[in-house]
Write a protein that holds these residues in place. Structure first.
Motif, PDB file in Angstrom:
ATOM      1  N   UNK A 315      38.599  49.571  39.001  1.00 25.40           N
ATOM      2  CA  UNK A 315      37.470  48.822  39.550  1.00 25.40           C
ATOM      3  C   UNK A 315      37.679  47.349  39.209  1.00 25.40           C
ATOM      4  N   UNK A 316      38.375  46.640  40.068  1.00 25.65           N
ATOM      5  CA  UNK A 316      38.729  45.254  39.733  1.00 25.65           C
ATOM      6  C   UNK A 316      38.045  44.272  40.667  1.00 25.65           C
ATOM      7  N   UNK A 317      37.955  43.037  40.134  1.00 27.26           N
ATOM      8  CA  UNK A 317      37.354  41.952  40.922  1.00 27.26           C
ATOM      9  C   UNK A 317      38.367  40.829  41.086  1.00 27.26           C
ATOM     10  N   UNK A 318      38.026  39.857  41.905  1.00 26.55           N
ATOM     11  CA  UNK A 318      38.873  38.666  42.064  1.00 26.55           C
ATOM     12  C   UNK A 318      39.147  38.067  40.682  1.00 26.55           C
ATOM     13  N   UNK A 319      40.411  37.752  40.420  1.00 24.46           N
ATOM     14  CA  UNK A 319      40.753  37.108  39.143  1.00 24.46           C
ATOM     15  C   UNK A 319      41.260  38.074  38.088  1.00 24.46           C
ATOM     16  N   UNK A 320      41.039  39.388  38.287  1.00 22.31           N
ATOM     17  CA  UNK A 320      41.518  40.372  37.297  1.00 22.31           C
ATOM     18  C   UNK A 320      43.025  40.596  37.444  1.00 22.31           C
ATOM     19  N   UNK A 321      43.625  41.117  36.373  1.00 20.84           N
ATOM     20  CA  UNK A 321      45.060  41.419  36.432  1.00 20.84           C
ATOM     21  C   UNK A 321      45.274  42.795  37.057  1.00 20.84           C
ATOM     22  N   UNK A 322      46.263  42.854  37.955  1.00 21.74           N
ATOM     23  CA  UNK A 322      46.638  44.126  38.586  1.00 21.74           C
ATOM     24  C   UNK A 322      48.052  44.477  38.174  1.00 21.74           C
ATOM     25  N   UNK A 323      48.286  45.754  37.955  1.00 23.64           N
ATOM     26  CA  UNK A 323      49.665  46.190  37.729  1.00 23.64           C
ATOM     27  C   UNK A 323      50.210  46.710  39.046  1.00 23.64           C
ATOM     28  N   UNK A 324      51.475  46.371  39.334  1.00 24.79           N
ATOM     29  CA  UNK A 324      52.080  46.796  40.596  1.00 24.79           C
ATOM     30  C   UNK A 324      53.093  47.897  40.296  1.00 24.79           C
TER      31      UNK A 324
END
Ligand SMILES: Nc1ncnc2c1ncn2[C@@H]1O[C@H](COP(=O)(O)OP(=O)(O)O)[C@@H](O)[C@H]1O
Ligand SMILES: N[C@@H](CCC(=O)OP(=O)(O)O)C(=O)O
Length: 368
Positions: A315-324
């Motif tokens: 549950x992420x928002x703009x600016x959060x870190x994502x793992x690819x």
């Protein structure tokens, strides 16, 4: 401003100095006031030369432990919280008194891992530290041990110091401990040799490191090695040195210190520095197809578009870190979300959409 071991002059403008528990205490666990005083005097010398200094200091638990006797059966986590909550007062008071005698103001900053995870907290922290430095105030940082327990903890303050150095774009990170640096075996053995210089070509040193750590330390030498390598890869000069040695900071400055020095690589991109430390802090994960993966790893500068995204979680928002991750589930990089999960659900697989990760905020693991 300092000389490296090959005697070339390197810039020293902004420096993070981490002081280990064993440096601020004596062997019997009592505070080592004369050592702290000596270090404050040396920091003052650096500051008077125009160098910006941020201190990361351990010692709250050690200071509290000598003040408060707790029943043997007290829960170990609670013991640490009580000692840290009490000891941090004496620790910061010691620095405040010593620096004030030298004509410097300090500020206390207590942080948790969560503060490095959230981009807003991260930027607030960065702005605050930079603001303090611009006013010539010395930020004195420690982990907020009363709230940071178990999985919320940094491995130790070496990790916190390394994250801080990356955050403020420091050129130098100095990890002060109770030995001269990394040895080829137990430092107390005569046969063990000090490794003075580490660069990209140096073999992996982890096999030299013993699990043992000093009586109050948390992470041991292995975390120092890992954090030193990571910071050097981000373009920061790192020194692991003996904080108990007289005039150690002055020696580092003039290139005569007996210590382990890590040669910095040439990377200097600050958002990528933030991301490089983000593996433990990601809020969401996105799986991408082979085409998108090839584009990211090609010589052409490419952002990650939603057309290449196969699936997502978290549950992420703009600016959060994502793992690819790739189609097979291999972790391939980290990036900052340009928008949140709700918008991504609408855009996934579609062409002509805004990138979910912009190239400037993309960190691929090949950089490590
Ligand atoms: N190969 C090695 N070279 C140097 N020190 C080592 C090595 N292996 C283990 N150590 C231990 O690491 C300790 C320093 O780590 P640590 O206890 O975490 O210090 P600090 O409290 O300063 O962070 C040293 O006192 C030393 O006993
Ligand atoms: N935050 C803790 C420090 C724990 C820690 O990382 O200690 P050390 O390995 O000596 O740097 C304290 O102030 O006691």
């Amino acid at each position: 401003m300092y000389q490296s071991h090959n005697q070339s002059t390197l810039p020293l403008q902004t420096c993070v100095i981490k002081i280990g528990s064993n440096v601020v205490t004596q062997e019997d666990g009592m505070p080592d006031f004369s050592r702290i005083k000596s270090l404050c005097t040396q920091v003052s010398f650096l500051k008077n030369k125009g160098i910006k200094v941020v201190l990361v200091t351990s010692g709250a638990v050690a200071f509290g432990r000598k003040n408060i006797l707790l029943p043997e059966k007290t829960n170990p986590v609670l013991k640490k919280q009580i000692w840290a909550a009490n000891g941090q007062i004496a620790l910061i008071h010691t620095y405040q008194q010593l620096f004030s005698e030298l004509g410097h103001s300090i500020a206390q900053i207590l942080v948790t891992k969560e503060d490095f995870r959230d981009r807003k907290h991260y930027l607030n922290m960065k702005n605050c530290i930079e603001g303090l430095l611009s006013q010539s105030i010395i930020p004195v940082i420690n982990e907020n041990d009363t709230v940071a327990i178990t999985e919320l903890m940094f491995t130790d303050n070496d990790e916190l110091a390394s994250l801080t150095a990356a955050m403020i774009n420091a050129d130098t990170l100095i990890l002060l401990t109770n030995v001269n640096g990394i040895y080829t075996g137990p430092p107390e053995l005569q046969d063990s040799k000090l490794i003075q210089h580490v660069d990209q070509q140096t073999q992996d040193l982890s096999s030299f490191i013993q699990a043992s750590k000093s009586s109050f330390g948390r992470g041991g030498m292995l975390t120092k090695l890992n954090m030193a390598k990571k910071s050097a890869n981000l373009g920061i000069s790192v020194f692991i040195a003996n904080g108990k040695r007289e005039a150690i900071l002055n020696d580092i400055l003039n290139g005569s210190a007996i210590c382990t020095q890590f040669e910095p690589s040439q990377v200097k991109q600050s958002p990528k520095k933030w991301l490089a430390h983000g593996e433990q802090y990601y809020k969401g994960e996105i799986r991408i197809n082979e085409g998108a993966k090839n584009a990211l790893f090609s010589n052409k500068i490419s952002s990650l578009l939603p057309v290449g995204v196969i699936s997502y979680s978290g549950d992420f928002e703009k600016g959060d870190i994502l793992r690819i991750i790739d189609e097979r589930g291999n972790r391939i990089g980290l990036g900052r979300a340009e928008y949140g999960i709700k918008a991504l659900i609408e855009k996934t697989g579609q062409k002509k959409q805004k990138p979910i990760i912009h190239y400037d905020y993309l960190y691929l693991f090949t950089h490590e």
